[in-house]
Scaffold this motif. Sequence first.
Motif, PDB file in Angstrom:
ATOM      1  N   ASN A  82     -10.320  -0.643  -7.048  1.00  0.00           N
ATOM      2  CA  ASN A  82     -10.958  -1.958  -6.910  1.00  0.00           C
ATOM      3  C   ASN A  82     -10.236  -2.777  -5.841  1.00  0.00           C
ATOM      4  N   TYR A  83      -8.907  -2.655  -5.805  1.00  0.00           N
ATOM      5  CA  TYR A  83      -8.113  -3.371  -4.804  1.00  0.00           C
ATOM      6  C   TYR A  83      -8.242  -2.695  -3.432  1.00  0.00           C
ATOM      7  N   PHE A  84      -8.338  -1.374  -3.439  1.00  0.00           N
ATOM      8  CA  PHE A  84      -8.471  -0.659  -2.168  1.00  0.00           C
ATOM      9  C   PHE A  84      -9.789  -0.994  -1.467  1.00  0.00           C
ATOM     10  N   GLU A  85     -10.823  -1.210  -2.250  1.00  0.00           N
ATOM     11  CA  GLU A  85     -12.113  -1.581  -1.657  1.00  0.00           C
ATOM     12  C   GLU A  85     -11.989  -2.916  -0.918  1.00  0.00           C
ATOM     13  N   VAL A  86     -11.193  -3.824  -1.468  1.00  0.00           N
ATOM     14  CA  VAL A  86     -10.957  -5.112  -0.800  1.00  0.00           C
ATOM     15  C   VAL A  86     -10.093  -4.917   0.441  1.00  0.00           C
ATOM     16  N   LEU A  87      -9.031  -4.121   0.312  1.00  0.00           N
ATOM     17  CA  LEU A  87      -8.135  -3.874   1.448  1.00  0.00           C
ATOM     18  C   LEU A  87      -8.848  -3.157   2.586  1.00  0.00           C
ATOM     19  N   ALA A  88      -9.876  -2.389   2.269  1.00  0.00           N
ATOM     20  CA  ALA A  88     -10.640  -1.690   3.302  1.00  0.00           C
ATOM     21  C   ALA A  88     -11.378  -2.664   4.215  1.00  0.00           C
ATOM     22  N   LYS A  89     -11.532  -3.916   3.770  1.00  0.00           N
ATOM     23  CA  LYS A  89     -12.205  -4.944   4.569  1.00  0.00           C
ATOM     24  C   LYS A  89     -11.209  -5.949   5.129  1.00  0.00           C
ATOM     25  N   ILE A 135       0.843  -1.206   0.000  1.00  0.00           N
ATOM     26  CA  ILE A 135       0.000   0.000   0.000  1.00  0.00           C
ATOM     27  C   ILE A 135       0.875   1.251   0.000  1.00  0.00           C
ATOM     28  N   ARG A 136       1.912   1.264   0.846  1.00  0.00           N
ATOM     29  CA  ARG A 136       2.804   2.427   0.887  1.00  0.00           C
ATOM     30  C   ARG A 136       3.482   2.648  -0.464  1.00  0.00           C
ATOM     31  N   LEU A 137       3.919   1.563  -1.094  1.00  0.00           N
ATOM     32  CA  LEU A 137       4.597   1.688  -2.381  1.00  0.00           C
ATOM     33  C   LEU A 137       3.643   2.079  -3.509  1.00  0.00           C
ATOM     34  N   SER A 138       2.354   1.886  -3.279  1.00  0.00           N
ATOM     35  CA  SER A 138       1.381   2.258  -4.316  1.00  0.00           C
ATOM     36  C   SER A 138       1.101   3.756  -4.322  1.00  0.00           C
ATOM     37  N   GLU A 139       1.639   4.489  -3.355  1.00  0.00           N
ATOM     38  CA  GLU A 139       1.317   5.911  -3.239  1.00  0.00           C
ATOM     39  C   GLU A 139       1.752   6.709  -4.463  1.00  0.00           C
ATOM     40  N   ARG A 140       2.826   6.289  -5.121  1.00  0.00           N
ATOM     41  CA  ARG A 140       3.250   7.015  -6.324  1.00  0.00           C
ATOM     42  C   ARG A 140       2.201   6.902  -7.421  1.00  0.00           C
ATOM     43  N   PHE A 141       1.472   5.785  -7.449  1.00  0.00           N
ATOM     44  CA  PHE A 141       0.400   5.642  -8.435  1.00  0.00           C
ATOM     45  C   PHE A 141      -0.847   6.394  -7.973  1.00  0.00           C
ATOM     46  N   ILE A 142      -1.078   6.386  -6.656  1.00  0.00           N
ATOM     47  CA  ILE A 142      -2.222   7.122  -6.108  1.00  0.00           C
ATOM     48  C   ILE A 142      -2.085   8.608  -6.395  1.00  0.00           C
ATOM     49  N   GLU A 143      -0.874   9.133  -6.192  1.00  0.00           N
ATOM     50  CA  GLU A 143      -0.626  10.564  -6.419  1.00  0.00           C
ATOM     51  C   GLU A 143      -0.866  10.944  -7.875  1.00  0.00           C
ATOM     52  N   ASN A 144      -0.625  10.025  -8.775  1.00  0.00           N
ATOM     53  CA  ASN A 144      -0.837  10.294 -10.201  1.00  0.00           C
ATOM     54  C   ASN A 144      -2.298  10.152 -10.614  1.00  0.00           C
ATOM     55  N   GLY A 145      -3.159   9.859  -9.638  1.00  0.00           N
ATOM     56  CA  GLY A 145      -4.583   9.781  -9.924  1.00  0.00           C
ATOM     57  C   GLY A 145      -5.015   8.525 -10.642  1.00  0.00           C
ATOM     58  N   GLU A 146      -4.249   7.435 -10.500  1.00  0.00           N
ATOM     59  CA  GLU A 146      -4.582   6.183 -11.190  1.00  0.00           C
ATOM     60  C   GLU A 146      -5.706   5.470 -10.427  1.00  0.00           C
ATOM     61  N   THR A 147      -6.909   5.612 -10.911  1.00  0.00           N
ATOM     62  CA  THR A 147      -8.097   5.142 -10.198  1.00  0.00           C
ATOM     63  C   THR A 147      -8.327   3.642 -10.320  1.00  0.00           C
ATOM     64  N   ASP A 148      -7.574   2.956 -11.197  1.00  0.00           N
ATOM     65  CA  ASP A 148      -7.797   1.522 -11.366  1.00  0.00           C
ATOM     66  C   ASP A 148      -7.415   0.738 -10.111  1.00  0.00           C
ATOM     67  N   LEU A 149      -6.671   1.354  -9.207  1.00  0.00           N
ATOM     68  CA  LEU A 149      -6.287   0.667  -7.978  1.00  0.00           C
ATOM     69  C   LEU A 149      -7.422   0.603  -6.960  1.00  0.00           C
ATOM     70  N   THR A 163     -12.117  10.192  -1.201  1.00  0.00           N
ATOM     71  CA  THR A 163     -12.892  10.804  -0.120  1.00  0.00           C
ATOM     72  C   THR A 163     -14.010   9.880   0.352  1.00  0.00           C
ATOM     73  N   SER A 164     -14.699   9.245  -0.600  1.00  0.00           N
ATOM     74  CA  SER A 164     -15.802   8.345  -0.261  1.00  0.00           C
ATOM     75  C   SER A 164     -15.309   7.159   0.565  1.00  0.00           C
ATOM     76  N   LEU A 165     -14.192   6.574   0.154  1.00  0.00           N
ATOM     77  CA  LEU A 165     -13.680   5.413   0.877  1.00  0.00           C
ATOM     78  C   LEU A 165     -13.190   5.805   2.271  1.00  0.00           C
ATOM     79  N   LEU A 166     -12.570   6.960   2.368  1.00  0.00           N
ATOM     80  CA  LEU A 166     -12.114   7.431   3.678  1.00  0.00           C
ATOM     81  C   LEU A 166     -13.296   7.663   4.627  1.00  0.00           C
ATOM     82  N   LYS A 167     -14.373   8.201   4.111  1.00  0.00           N
ATOM     83  CA  LYS A 167     -15.546   8.444   4.962  1.00  0.00           C
ATOM     84  C   LYS A 167     -16.175   7.131   5.426  1.00  0.00           C
TER      85      LYS A 167
END
Length: 759
Positions: free
Chosen positions: A560-567, A544-558, A590-594
């Motif tokens: 789907n995996y974050f929704e799983v990791l949230a559980k 997750i930490r290493l994925s931050e470079r992709f998160i910062e670039n706005g790559e929304t395809d991740l 924002t939605s997932l954080l809430k």
Amino acid sequence: MDNSLKYRMLKYKTKNNIKLALIATTILAVSCSKKEKVYIDKEYVKPKIVKEASSAFQSPEESLNSFYLPEGYKIELVASEPMIDEPVTLAWDGDGKLYVAEMNTYMQDIDGTGTKRSISKIKQLIDTDGDGKMDKSTVFIDSLMLPRMILPLGDGELVVNETDSYDLWFYKDTNKDGVADTKKRVYGYGARRGGNLEHQQSGLLWNLDNYVYTTYNPVRFKFKKDTVISEKISHMPRGQWGLTQDDMGIMYYSTAGGENPAYGFGQPAQYGDFSPKERLEEGFNITWPIVGTPDVQGGPRRLKEDGTLNHFTGVAGQEIFRGHKLPSNMYGDLFIPEPVGRFIRRAKVTNDNGLKVLKNAYHETEFLGSTDLNFRPVWSQTGPDGTLYVVDMYRGIIQESNWTREGSAIRPVIKRKKLDKNIGKGRIYRIVHEDFEPDQNPTLLNKSAKELIEYLGHKNGWHRNTAQKLIILKEDLSIIPDLKELSRDNEGGFIQKWFGDDSKDYGLERIHALWTLEGLGEVDKELIIEKFSDKDPRVRITAIRLSERFIENGETDLFNYFEVLAKDASVEVVNQLALSLRYNDTEQSTSLLKKLQEKYEENISIAHSTKESLKKDDEVLNALKIRIKDKPSKTSVLRGYDIYNQLCITCHGPDLKGLPKEDGSLVAPTLIGSKRVKGDKTKLVKLVLNGLIGEVDGVDYGVMMPLKDNENIWIADVLTYIRELNDEDAVSSWGDVGKTRQRNKRKDYWTLEELEKSK
């Protein structure tokens, strides 16, 4: 059985049930035949307290008899005077050569005369016969001004920082004679570092994430073969002397000024300081020395009835022990030296639903105590031999001269005990156990990057981190396929469990492989996604930490995996997701954080992480920039903001309202609405130049240190920032500070009464 054979066995696939049964039988037989000794520390009977000990110097052999440790543990002398003199910190290179920084001018008399002379040294010590005691010494670097940070890189290479400076210097011994013969500045900052030497940076810690961190400065570094890259990071915790990390790169800070033994370990430092009061068990700050503590700055209020220190006050040089040659129940514990109380605390790091909590490992007892008044433990560190090392400055006075002046509580005690006469010595010890034989010196420096890979799973954290550092410095990209293969191997834990191979933690091995790839500039998105489902939650956190470079670039395809990791079943994994999502400004984030905020509102850690991540920005700094947008003092205010967060925050707090202690009282008075801040600028400058002693609005906060060693512009900037938050006008560098400094003839602290009467 070698590791490669184990891998092949486990990866071998067959439909033959007979073969599978045979393998299972073998596994069961091996696992049952191997039993690990379980270590449970026995409570030792605390010796009778020596209320009024002699301050006379003891020989190293005599000092060894002054220590008390739990049953089975021993303390051994590694080096002492005349080989070393006034040691303050140490570090090993990849071959076990020990570098020791000395502050040879520190408090050579009660007034600190000659402190700023450039005659301090860094020594290189070598154990040539492997008996654990250093027998060869050279002066690696001479003529330094109170060196405070050292970082070994390659063979004969050392990065150094001196007091009163932000600069980092790279020294190299090119002819292998134990003496540096080249010097190059690899990081420079225009301004001179201000502040008392006790309140300056420490560290140069090469973290798991490949950044090098210090305590005070809001800057971190990346070291490459030919360059150093700096990056500003304003949210980091600010500590004092000492910085350590655990297996996941979580750093532990401490501050003597705030009497805070441990904080900042609630989350990785780049996400900010998370230090809830629940991080320390009730009563954790109560201390249990075995010798009377007459020379404590706070005076009698800081002493118990038996004359011993009642509360942490001089904490310094803490260490998460990650070695392999002491009982396994010691691994991951935090060791906190207390040089004023002459002891070392051992704290168990427990997990309370995702929140790290520190608990004293012993009931009303410390791990190590001494009855020698000159025992001054200022640093502790895991050694390459798998044991715990302790740096003992071994001296009479431990407080800097700002706290020993006329009128201070400890000056009469120092004179009575003649502590000011005890200078010019120093010891380094290692703590061993009767059931373990320490390792011999490592030999990592001349190994190739490919050869170093096997050390990424070593039982000793020192080896893992050192191998990772050396691989990155070599910049050998040919090993990237090997590192990827290693990070993909999810089976190590199975082998470790069933075959009884305890030489490696395979989850940690995968973690180091991933971070080593990051250090080589290779963060493979496909691999990161694969590691989201790794069976070890620590690896999932790393991914997750290493994925931050992709998160910062706005790559929304991740997502789907974050929704799983949230559980995820691990609250630590969920918490890391909440931290990392702050780097994405999309509605999905924002939605997932809430959702996480609502689900985990009762979880202290996740509730904090979601709240902070939903800010998605530095609200304090942005509000400040908006506030001062059109003011001529804008530049001064922003410089003052940085200075305040490097120095003043540890006592006056991030909001300028005073840092709360465990009992609810404040370390220092509030600066918001203060009559001193909002009043006469000249008197405010005088207060800052000379410091303050005595009561403030009916409360005795101890001593505020003088800041007159700093340049006029430094003082003007920090006071302008403080006055800006009180809606007052700026302080000018020369008109207010310069002229006041010229006219001010006072040498001692002010009391408020004297300050008010002054012209």
